[in-house]
Scaffold this motif. Structure first.
Motif, PDB file in Angstrom:
ATOM      1  N   GLU A   1       3.195  -3.766  -7.007  1.00  0.00           N
ATOM      2  CA  GLU A   1       2.153  -2.985  -6.346  1.00  0.00           C
ATOM      3  C   GLU A   1       1.515  -3.780  -5.211  1.00  0.00           C
ATOM      4  OE1 GLU A   1      -0.215   0.256  -5.461  1.00  0.00           O
ATOM      5  OE2 GLU A   1       1.607   0.100  -6.651  1.00  0.00           O
ATOM      6  N   HIS A   2       1.318  -5.070  -5.403  1.00  0.00           N
ATOM      7  CA  HIS A   2       0.789  -5.907  -4.326  1.00  0.00           C
ATOM      8  C   HIS A   2       1.761  -5.958  -3.152  1.00  0.00           C
ATOM      9  CE1 HIS A   2      -1.917  -8.224  -7.397  1.00  0.00           C
ATOM     10  NE2 HIS A   2      -2.457  -7.094  -6.992  1.00  0.00           N
ATOM     11  N   ARG A   3       3.048  -6.070  -3.452  1.00  0.00           N
ATOM     12  CA  ARG A   3       4.052  -6.080  -2.380  1.00  0.00           C
ATOM     13  C   ARG A   3       4.037  -4.762  -1.616  1.00  0.00           C
ATOM     14  NH1 ARG A   3       9.708  -8.623  -4.723  1.00  0.00           N
ATOM     15  NH2 ARG A   3       8.860 -10.392  -5.902  1.00  0.00           N
ATOM     16  N   ASN A   4       3.960  -3.651  -2.342  1.00  0.00           N
ATOM     17  CA  ASN A   4       3.950  -2.346  -1.678  1.00  0.00           C
ATOM     18  C   ASN A   4       2.751  -2.210  -0.748  1.00  0.00           C
ATOM     19  OD1 ASN A   4       6.280  -1.486  -2.958  1.00  0.00           O
ATOM     20  ND2 ASN A   4       5.212  -0.430  -4.607  1.00  0.00           N
ATOM     21  N   ALA A   5       1.590  -2.693  -1.220  1.00  0.00           N
ATOM     22  CA  ALA A   5       0.388  -2.586  -0.397  1.00  0.00           C
ATOM     23  C   ALA A   5       0.483  -3.438   0.853  1.00  0.00           C
ATOM     24  CB  ALA A   5      -0.835  -2.980  -1.218  1.00  0.00           C
ATOM     25  N   ALA A   6       1.196  -4.562   0.763  1.00  0.00           N
ATOM     26  CA  ALA A   6       1.319  -5.474   1.899  1.00  0.00           C
ATOM     27  C   ALA A   6       2.436  -5.084   2.854  1.00  0.00           C
ATOM     28  CB  ALA A   6       1.548  -6.900   1.394  1.00  0.00           C
ATOM     29  N   ASP A   7       3.326  -4.197   2.423  1.00  0.00           N
ATOM     30  CA  ASP A   7       4.456  -3.778   3.251  1.00  0.00           C
ATOM     31  C   ASP A   7       4.017  -2.589   4.103  1.00  0.00           C
ATOM     32  OD1 ASP A   7       6.892  -2.261   4.019  1.00  0.00           O
ATOM     33  OD2 ASP A   7       7.938  -3.804   2.863  1.00  0.00           O
ATOM     34  N   HIS A   8       3.896  -2.810   5.404  1.00  0.00           N
ATOM     35  CA  HIS A   8       3.361  -1.781   6.295  1.00  0.00           C
ATOM     36  C   HIS A   8       4.197  -0.507   6.236  1.00  0.00           C
ATOM     37  CE1 HIS A   8       1.545   0.061   9.834  1.00  0.00           C
ATOM     38  NE2 HIS A   8       2.768   0.235  10.323  1.00  0.00           N
ATOM     39  N   ASP A   9       5.519  -0.631   6.271  1.00  0.00           N
ATOM     40  CA  ASP A   9       6.378   0.551   6.304  1.00  0.00           C
ATOM     41  C   ASP A   9       6.285   1.348   5.004  1.00  0.00           C
ATOM     42  OD1 ASP A   9       7.328   0.070   8.889  1.00  0.00           O
ATOM     43  OD2 ASP A   9       8.907  -1.250   8.161  1.00  0.00           O
ATOM     44  N   ARG A  10       6.272   0.653   3.868  1.00  0.00           N
ATOM     45  CA  ARG A  10       6.179   1.359   2.592  1.00  0.00           C
ATOM     46  C   ARG A  10       4.818   2.020   2.425  1.00  0.00           C
ATOM     47  NH1 ARG A  10       9.767  -1.251  -2.157  1.00  0.00           N
ATOM     48  NH2 ARG A  10      11.423  -2.175  -0.895  1.00  0.00           N
ATOM     49  N   ALA A  11       3.765   1.310   2.801  1.00  0.00           N
ATOM     50  CA  ALA A  11       2.424   1.887   2.677  1.00  0.00           C
ATOM     51  C   ALA A  11       2.280   3.129   3.554  1.00  0.00           C
ATOM     52  CB  ALA A  11       1.373   0.848   3.038  1.00  0.00           C
ATOM     53  N   ARG A  12       2.789   3.055   4.768  1.00  0.00           N
ATOM     54  CA  ARG A  12       2.709   4.213   5.663  1.00  0.00           C
ATOM     55  C   ARG A  12       3.534   5.379   5.121  1.00  0.00           C
ATOM     56  NH1 ARG A  12       4.853   3.258  11.628  1.00  0.00           N
ATOM     57  NH2 ARG A  12       6.763   2.983  10.404  1.00  0.00           N
ATOM     58  N   GLU A  13       4.706   5.076   4.560  1.00  0.00           N
ATOM     59  CA  GLU A  13       5.554   6.115   3.990  1.00  0.00           C
ATOM     60  C   GLU A  13       4.863   6.805   2.817  1.00  0.00           C
ATOM     61  OE1 GLU A  13      10.234   6.020   3.603  1.00  0.00           O
ATOM     62  OE2 GLU A  13       9.325   4.845   1.993  1.00  0.00           O
ATOM     63  N   SER A  14       4.207   6.000   1.960  1.00  0.00           N
ATOM     64  CA  SER A  14       3.476   6.591   0.838  1.00  0.00           C
ATOM     65  C   SER A  14       2.326   7.462   1.319  1.00  0.00           C
ATOM     66  CB  SER A  14       2.946   5.486  -0.086  1.00  0.00           C
ATOM     67  OG  SER A  14       3.991   4.846  -0.771  1.00  0.00           O
ATOM     68  N   ARG A  15       1.581   6.965   2.309  1.00  0.00           N
ATOM     69  CA  ARG A  15       0.449   7.748   2.819  1.00  0.00           C
ATOM     70  C   ARG A  15       0.896   9.096   3.366  1.00  0.00           C
ATOM     71  NH1 ARG A  15      -1.422   2.694   4.703  1.00  0.00           N
ATOM     72  NH2 ARG A  15      -0.527   3.076   6.756  1.00  0.00           N
ATOM     73  N   ARG A  16       2.102   9.124   3.918  1.00  0.00           N
ATOM     74  CA  ARG A  16       2.604  10.369   4.514  1.00  0.00           C
ATOM     75  C   ARG A  16       2.763  11.474   3.473  1.00  0.00           C
ATOM     76  NH1 ARG A  16       7.694  12.541   6.045  1.00  0.00           N
ATOM     77  NH2 ARG A  16       8.813  10.795   5.126  1.00  0.00           N
ATOM     78  N   TRP A  17       2.983  11.079   2.201  1.00  0.00           N
ATOM     79  CA  TRP A  17       3.187  12.077   1.156  1.00  0.00           C
ATOM     80  C   TRP A  17       1.909  12.394   0.385  1.00  0.00           C
ATOM     81  CZ3 TRP A  17       7.286  15.134   0.931  1.00  0.00           C
ATOM     82  CH2 TRP A  17       8.413  14.738   1.637  1.00  0.00           C
TER      83      TRP A  17
END
Length: 329
Positions: A170-186
């Motif tokens: 979860e910390h990695r996901n929060a720090a990964d700009h592309d993954r965080a942006r992808e999650s926010r999109r949904w």
């Protein structure tokens, strides 16, 4: 079963039942096509709903489709027909993930699961500390085994280890700009499309930071995510298969949905902790085999008793959108 016997209302019900399945970020990454000549429903991947950064190989997409396949099997037996299922039936069509033909009179049955599939949804809210009865745990294990998978219920020490791995992911996901942006999109308000995660279904974070719930990169308030105390000793189980091929991902999805429906039938709430599965090095640590045989993890399931939580929406499935035209038309 002839195509004439497959009336429009039954067809709509079958597909509506299938799409109550869970999918990563509620992307619902499937397309249904009917071969009327053979009374076969074909389930295709919907690559436009894939998560390029979070799920680059499509593991979670296959898992989601596998869940839908199991729901379709349950619904068919409810209507008295035997589902004849083929996974990856045409190698030359890699997006065709499964085909389910309506066979003769049902030889199998899933008591209580048809009603459960309409009620099942993830609850991302705190559970109580009430333990699961041994009989329920055994039935969940058998449900996974019936689909060619294994379900390991974790000891407190094993649960602590998996929670650490999930927290790391979860910390990695929060720090990964592309993954965080992808999650926010949904994360989106309810609309006519019926896709994505409305903010009200996301639930709070654990104020004790024991259970690392996914925050989807939403940051829904200026002061951060709402927080409440979760259970101190969450009941966790890991779903795995012996191999790690695309067919295994689809089988794991069927096993996952079988377990989730059994849990629902027993009044047990579930939420899915998928974060560590998304990172290959962490995924490899989710299963510790007691023998020399390898095992591959596909999901961490949190189980317990607590609030139901609101369901995520589902998209409409009009028959015209998935009926496969016959040649010459």
């Amino acid at each position: 079963m002839s195509s004439a016997a497959l009336d429009v209302r039954t067809l709509e019900t079958l597909v509506s039942a299938a799409v109550t399945a869970p999918s990563i970020h509620n992307t619902q990454p499937w397309r249904f096509r009917l071969d009327a000549d053979t009374a076969t429903l074909r389930i295709h991947a919907a690559p436009d709903r894939g998560l390029r950064h979070t799920d680059p190989l499509g593991r979670a997409l296959h898992l989601s489709v596998g869940c839908a396949v199991f729901n379709l099997r349950v619904a068919l037996t409810h209507f008295g027909r035997e589902p004849v299922t083929r996974l990856l039936p045409r190698p030359e069509q890699p997006d065709l993930l499964a085909a389910v033909r309506l066979g003769g009179p049902a030889r199998s049955s899933f008591p209580g699961l048809y009603d459960a599939l309409w009620r099942r949804h993830s609850s991302r809210f705190p559970f109580s500390g009430r333990p699961l009865p041994a009989a329920v745990r055994a039935e969940l294990t058998e449900a996974a085994h019936a689909e060619g998978a294994a379900l390991a219920h974790l000891s407190p020490a094993g649960a602590d280890r998996l929670l650490r791995l999930t927290r790391d992911a979860e910390h990695r996901n929060a720090a990964d700009h592309d993954r965080a942006r992808e999650s926010r999109r949904w994360v989106r308000a309810r609309d006519g499309a019926g896709l994505g995660m409305p903010p009200e279904v996301l639930g709070p974070q654990d104020v004790r930071e024991i259970v690392p719930m996914r925050d989807f990169g939403a940051h829904r308030t200026l002061r951060g995510l709402p927080a409440r105390p979760f259970e101190r000793r969450p009941a966790l189980a890991v779903l795995s298969t012996m191999h790690d091929r695309r067919t295994d991902w689809l089988r794991a999805g069927q096993a996952l949905q079988h377990c989730l429906l059994v849990a629902t039938a027993h009044g047990v709430r579930t939420s899915l902790l998928h974060q560590a599965v998304e990172w290959p090095d962490l995924r490899a640590q989710l299963v510790t085999s007691a023998d020399a045989r390898p095992a591959h993890a596909h999901m961490v399931i949190r189980l317990g008793y607590g609030p139901e939580g609101p369901p995520s929406p589902r998209g409409d499935v009009p028959v015209a959108a998935f009926t496969e035209p016959r040649p010459g038309r």
